[in-house]
Motif scaffolding. Structure first.
Motif, mmCIF file in Angstrom:
data_model
loop_
_atom_site.group_PDB
_atom_site.id
_atom_site.type_symbol
_atom_site.label_atom_id
_atom_site.label_comp_id
_atom_site.label_asym_id
_atom_site.label_seq_id
_atom_site.Cartn_x
_atom_site.Cartn_y
_atom_site.Cartn_z
ATOM 1 N N MET A 73 0.979 -1.115 0.050
ATOM 2 C CA MET A 73 0.029 -0.093 -0.002
ATOM 3 C C MET A 73 1.039 1.198 -0.094
ATOM 4 O O MET A 73 0.496 2.304 -0.664
ATOM 5 C CB MET A 73 -0.989 0.050 1.321
ATOM 6 C CG MET A 73 -2.019 -0.875 1.156
ATOM 7 S SD MET A 73 -3.098 -0.809 -0.200
ATOM 8 C CE MET A 73 -3.901 0.564 0.176
ATOM 9 N N PHE A 75 3.736 1.651 -1.043
ATOM 10 C CA PHE A 75 4.328 1.776 -2.570
ATOM 11 C C PHE A 75 3.531 2.250 -3.461
ATOM 12 O O PHE A 75 3.794 3.084 -4.214
ATOM 13 C CB PHE A 75 5.116 0.427 -2.816
ATOM 14 C CG PHE A 75 5.802 0.356 -4.487
ATOM 15 C CD1 PHE A 75 7.051 0.721 -4.360
ATOM 16 C CD2 PHE A 75 5.026 0.039 -5.541
ATOM 17 C CE1 PHE A 75 7.647 0.808 -5.620
ATOM 18 C CE2 PHE A 75 5.664 0.148 -6.704
ATOM 19 C CZ PHE A 75 6.940 0.585 -6.776
ATOM 20 N N LEU A 76 2.286 1.959 -3.526
ATOM 21 C CA LEU A 76 1.227 2.069 -4.473
ATOM 22 C C LEU A 76 1.117 3.585 -4.213
ATOM 23 O O LEU A 76 0.788 4.569 -5.233
ATOM 24 C CB LEU A 76 -0.024 1.533 -4.178
ATOM 25 C CG LEU A 76 -0.352 -0.106 -4.485
ATOM 26 C CD1 LEU A 76 -1.607 -0.702 -4.522
ATOM 27 C CD2 LEU A 76 0.232 0.017 -6.225
ATOM 28 N N ILE A 77 0.736 4.026 -2.894
ATOM 29 C CA ILE A 77 0.258 5.475 -2.690
ATOM 30 C C ILE A 77 1.788 6.501 -3.117
ATOM 31 O O ILE A 77 1.317 7.481 -3.584
ATOM 32 C CB ILE A 77 -0.138 5.666 -1.213
ATOM 33 C CG1 ILE A 77 -1.088 7.030 -1.196
ATOM 34 C CG2 ILE A 77 0.932 5.804 -0.409
ATOM 35 C CD1 ILE A 77 -1.910 7.061 -0.172
ATOM 36 N N PRO A 185 -7.620 6.332 -17.739
ATOM 37 C CA PRO A 185 -6.958 5.786 -16.653
ATOM 38 C C PRO A 185 -7.561 5.693 -15.045
ATOM 39 O O PRO A 185 -7.671 4.838 -14.467
ATOM 40 C CB PRO A 185 -5.545 6.376 -16.274
ATOM 41 C CG PRO A 185 -5.306 6.917 -17.711
ATOM 42 C CD PRO A 185 -6.675 7.287 -18.355
ATOM 43 N N GLY A 189 -9.434 2.824 -13.159
ATOM 44 C CA GLY A 189 -8.883 2.356 -12.009
ATOM 45 C C GLY A 189 -9.922 2.305 -10.859
ATOM 46 O O GLY A 189 -10.170 1.500 -10.141
ATOM 47 N N GLY A 190 -10.975 3.137 -11.096
ATOM 48 C CA GLY A 190 -12.316 3.102 -10.251
ATOM 49 C C GLY A 190 -12.917 1.914 -10.589
ATOM 50 O O GLY A 190 -13.268 1.209 -9.598
ATOM 51 N N THR A 193 -11.436 -1.546 -9.559
ATOM 52 C CA THR A 193 -11.279 -1.638 -7.865
ATOM 53 C C THR A 193 -12.669 -1.766 -7.390
ATOM 54 O O THR A 193 -12.943 -2.692 -6.487
ATOM 55 C CB THR A 193 -10.575 -0.365 -7.322
ATOM 56 O OG1 THR A 193 -9.560 0.052 -8.152
ATOM 57 C CG2 THR A 193 -10.344 -0.606 -5.796
ATOM 58 N N LEU A 197 -12.395 -5.354 -5.562
ATOM 59 C CA LEU A 197 -12.182 -4.903 -4.049
ATOM 60 C C LEU A 197 -13.560 -4.902 -3.534
ATOM 61 O O LEU A 197 -13.757 -5.980 -2.517
ATOM 62 C CB LEU A 197 -11.638 -3.560 -3.780
ATOM 63 C CG LEU A 197 -11.355 -3.288 -2.398
ATOM 64 C CD1 LEU A 197 -10.250 -3.899 -1.773
ATOM 65 C CD2 LEU A 197 -11.118 -1.757 -2.109
ATOM 66 N N LEU A 210 -6.680 -5.921 -3.613
ATOM 67 C CA LEU A 210 -6.147 -4.735 -4.269
ATOM 68 C C LEU A 210 -4.877 -4.914 -4.973
ATOM 69 O O LEU A 210 -4.690 -4.230 -5.919
ATOM 70 C CB LEU A 210 -5.535 -4.082 -2.729
ATOM 71 C CG LEU A 210 -5.413 -2.715 -2.762
ATOM 72 C CD1 LEU A 210 -6.984 -2.033 -3.092
ATOM 73 C CD2 LEU A 210 -5.205 -2.188 -1.409
ATOM 74 N N SER A 213 -6.206 -6.088 -8.359
ATOM 75 C CA SER A 213 -6.877 -4.732 -9.102
ATOM 76 C C SER A 213 -5.680 -3.946 -9.656
ATOM 77 O O SER A 213 -5.880 -3.745 -10.944
ATOM 78 C CB SER A 213 -7.699 -3.855 -8.072
ATOM 79 O OG SER A 213 -8.563 -4.528 -7.352
ATOM 80 N N LEU A 214 -4.600 -3.939 -8.947
ATOM 81 C CA LEU A 214 -3.654 -2.979 -9.370
ATOM 82 C C LEU A 214 -2.813 -3.964 -10.914
ATOM 83 O O LEU A 214 -2.668 -3.263 -11.999
ATOM 84 C CB LEU A 214 -2.295 -2.982 -8.516
ATOM 85 C CG LEU A 214 -1.125 -2.155 -9.065
ATOM 86 C CD1 LEU A 214 -1.555 -0.721 -9.288
ATOM 87 C CD2 LEU A 214 -0.164 -2.404 -8.245
ATOM 88 N N ILE A 217 -5.048 -3.323 -13.712
ATOM 89 C CA ILE A 217 -5.078 -2.060 -14.198
ATOM 90 C C ILE A 217 -3.849 -1.800 -14.979
ATOM 91 O O ILE A 217 -3.894 -1.250 -16.087
ATOM 92 C CB ILE A 217 -5.049 -1.163 -13.219
ATOM 93 C CG1 ILE A 217 -6.237 -1.149 -12.412
ATOM 94 C CG2 ILE A 217 -4.814 0.497 -13.487
ATOM 95 C CD1 ILE A 217 -6.544 -0.187 -10.984
ATOM 96 N N VAL A 218 -2.756 -2.231 -14.536
ATOM 97 C CA VAL A 218 -1.411 -2.303 -15.214
ATOM 98 C C VAL A 218 -1.617 -2.855 -16.547
ATOM 99 O O VAL A 218 -1.054 -2.470 -17.896
ATOM 100 C CB VAL A 218 -0.189 -2.882 -14.690
ATOM 101 C CG1 VAL A 218 0.870 -2.788 -15.414
ATOM 102 C CG2 VAL A 218 0.020 -1.781 -13.327
ATOM 103 N N LEU A 221 -3.697 -1.070 -19.232
ATOM 104 C CA LEU A 221 -3.025 -0.084 -19.588
ATOM 105 C C LEU A 221 -2.004 -0.314 -20.783
ATOM 106 O O LEU A 221 -1.905 0.264 -21.686
ATOM 107 C CB LEU A 221 -2.155 0.804 -18.562
ATOM 108 C CG LEU A 221 -3.374 1.712 -17.518
ATOM 109 C CD1 LEU A 221 -2.385 2.100 -16.357
ATOM 110 C CD2 LEU A 221 -3.936 2.857 -18.360
#
Lengths: 242, 110
Positions: A73, A75-77, A185, A189-190, A193, A197, A210, A213-214, A217-218, A221
């Motif tokens: 978390m 790292f993500l933020i 993007p 992302g929304g 998630t 999530l 979580l 989800s990431l 997303i990657v 993208l």
């Protein structure tokens, strides 16, 4: 560093002083509310020094998250810092040992000041940058300690203060929405998630979801890279606090 | 609640990982060569996606079984968006929304 550099840096940092005191105080209040006093606030602000990261840290401490979740978390933020560093490579060159501190203290606000502020004539730019970084860090520590002490002394009901974290992210999102031409993007992302999530997390546990989800997303993208990059990305910096 | 040792370990991890995100560009790209295009691409595209993800993460506690489970969050998020579009002032938006949320959960939707 001399007093001249500090004196030149102070006026430039006044907006950050006001921002860091208030957001730092909210952090200290949140931390005190979950049972960690001003000593914890002091050390977190001294060693982590990241606004949104520390807000999230409060909820990680509160939920007794595993160290793996804490690392992920965090790292993500703070992922956006990678972008800041890329644009400071030149500026920090030749700062010697102070360069390590400059890198450590590269928050959104300090980044914004360093990207725009010019050292006055007669002041060494390296000293000037270092003074800005040092002052901002001091404001942040001061704010969070004040918040934690106030939370312990004042008999006010601060239930709901943790919404400050949500509000901070919403503000960042609104700024990004305006700065970016493509909204794919953010919507992606929304939506991803919500799906993983909330819907799948209900069945499988939210912490693993979580990360998944990431990953999704990657992946999306990367699949749509040609499409998303067809116009030169002149997107602005994100106008993010902390 | 975590023990003091566990909390200190979590804080050390937060500090270490935060520093890592700040130092990585300098470790990887400080020798003059420019970063691979795919890194720059993700560096541009990921921040809005991650922020959207974190907003959903913050709101994960919402439940629709009673108004108190969703109304304070959604009203306050709406207020933050509205305030921010109107005044463009980070502090006003954050604190306005937070104070409204505190009033809603403490006095309105009890």
């Amino acid at each position: 560093m001399d007093r001249k550099a500090l004196a030149a840096a102070f006026p430039v940092t006044v907006p950050v002083l006001m921002g860091y005191l208030s957001i730092g105080i909210a952090f200290g209040l949140m931390l005190e509310r979950i049972g960690y006093n001003f000593i914890w606030a002091f050390f977190m602000s001294l060693t982590i020094y990241a606004g949104s990261g520390q807000y999230l840290g409060v909820s990680l401490l509160e939920t007794a998250a595993t160290l793996g979740t804490v690392a992920l978390m965090t790292f993500l933020i703070n992922f956006r810092h990678l972008v800041y560093g890329l644009s400071m490579l030149e500026k920090f060159r030749g700062m010697g040992i102070r360069k390590l501190y400059m890198i450590f203290s590269l928050t959104d606000e300090t980044y914004a000041l360093l990207a725009s502020a010019q050292a006055p004539v007669g002041v060494n730019p390296k000293d000037f940058y270092f003074a800005i970084a040092l002052l901002d860090h001091a404001y942040w520590i001061l704010g969070s300690v004040i918040g934690a002490v106030a939370g312990a002394l004042l008999p006010i009901d601060i239930t709901g203060i943790d919404f400050a974290m949500t509000a901070l992210f919403v503000v960042i999102a609104v700024d990004q929405w305006k700065a970016y031409k493509k909204h794919f993007p953010a919507v992606l992302g929304g939506a991803v998630t919500v799906l993983f999530l909330i819907v799948l997390g209900y069945f499988f546990g939210q912490q693993q979801m979580l990360l998944i989800s990431l990953g999704v997303i990657v992946l999306v993208l990367l699949i749509f890279r040609d499409k998303l990059e067809e116009t030169p990305a002149a997107e602005g910096e994100e106008g993010a606090p902390c | 609640m975590l023990t003091a040792g566990q909390a200190a370990a979590a804080i050390a991890v937060m500090a270490g990982v935060t520093f890592l995100t700040r130092v990585l560009p300098f470790l990887l790209f400080d020798r003059g060569e420019s970063p691979p295009k795919i890194v720059l691409y993700l560096g541009r595209m990921l921040p809005p996606a991650v922020i959207a993800m974190l907003i959903i993460y913050c709101l994960r506690g919402i439940s629709f079984s009673a108004p108190a489970g969703w109304a304070p969050q959604l009203i306050a998020v709406g207020a933050v968006v509205g305030l921010h579009l109107w005044k463009h002032n980070n502090l006003l938006s954050i604190f306005g929304g937070t104070i409204l949320y505190m009033v809603l959960v403490q006095a309105v939707f009890v």
